[in-house]
Design a protein around this motif. Sequence first.
Motif, PDB file in Angstrom:
ATOM      1  N   GLY A 269      46.939  43.241  35.321  1.00 15.92           N
ATOM      2  CA  GLY A 269      46.132  42.037  35.145  1.00 15.92           C
ATOM      3  C   GLY A 269      44.646  42.297  35.016  1.00 15.92           C
ATOM      4  N   GLU A 270      44.210  43.502  35.312  1.00 19.71           N
ATOM      5  CA  GLU A 270      42.796  43.838  35.137  1.00 19.71           C
ATOM      6  C   GLU A 270      42.476  43.939  33.651  1.00 19.71           C
ATOM      7  OE1 GLU A 270      41.758  47.321  37.396  1.00 19.71           O
ATOM      8  OE2 GLU A 270      42.652  46.524  39.221  1.00 19.71           O
ATOM      9  N   GLU A 271      41.210  43.810  33.315  1.00 17.29           N
ATOM     10  CA  GLU A 271      40.798  43.933  31.918  1.00 17.29           C
ATOM     11  C   GLU A 271      39.670  44.943  31.794  1.00 17.29           C
ATOM     12  OE1 GLU A 271      39.925  40.264  29.966  1.00 17.29           O
ATOM     13  OE2 GLU A 271      41.952  39.502  30.253  1.00 17.29           O
ATOM     14  N   VAL A 272      39.669  45.643  30.664  1.00 18.11           N
ATOM     15  CA  VAL A 272      38.590  46.551  30.312  1.00 18.11           C
ATOM     16  C   VAL A 272      38.075  46.089  28.962  1.00 18.11           C
ATOM     17  CG1 VAL A 272      37.958  48.936  29.773  1.00 18.11           C
ATOM     18  CG2 VAL A 272      39.632  48.468  31.577  1.00 18.11           C
ATOM     19  N   ALA A 273      36.772  45.878  28.872  1.00 19.43           N
ATOM     20  CA  ALA A 273      36.159  45.480  27.606  1.00 19.43           C
ATOM     21  C   ALA A 273      35.235  46.596  27.157  1.00 19.43           C
ATOM     22  CB  ALA A 273      35.381  44.180  27.767  1.00 19.43           C
TER      23      ALA A 273
END
Length: 165
Positions: A23-27
């Motif tokens: 569920g984490e995001e990396v942009a």
Amino acid sequence: MALIREAELPGLGKKYQVTLENGEEVAVIIHDDGNREVYHFLPDADEAVDSFIMNDQEARQLGSIIGGAFYQPRALEKLEAAVADLRIDWLKVKETSPINGRSIGELGLRKNHAIVVVAVIDDRCRNRKDGACINPGPGFVFQPGQTLVVAGHAEKMKKFISEML
């Protein structure tokens, strides 16, 4: 598999946003000048918990490390040998593609080409918030702009790409 979204940033570059399985995001923002900004978001967070900036050379070096250019885990060596002929590609359906308006079943992708469509990334996928149709059935019809995640043997995939996309 992580969901990857891409966005044009006019006058700045491109942004890639990856939603991880947890569920984490990396942009990642790739600037036209080569610099990269990397942001890490916790699930359901509006603000990044961490960020940093790299120049082009640093980003390429880090990418090589993450991609396994310097070290390959031992477990992956066995997996790579087992699937050496398997190829998985992300392919964009073009306006001029012969598969436009045709279904998976009509094309006989599995039977005639030994190609399996794992997923189709498309905002038009009904009832899907993430815009992905996982394991679409034989009635699924291809449209321009869709991104296909397909798997097959290397030679069959090469032929499919040259003839159908």
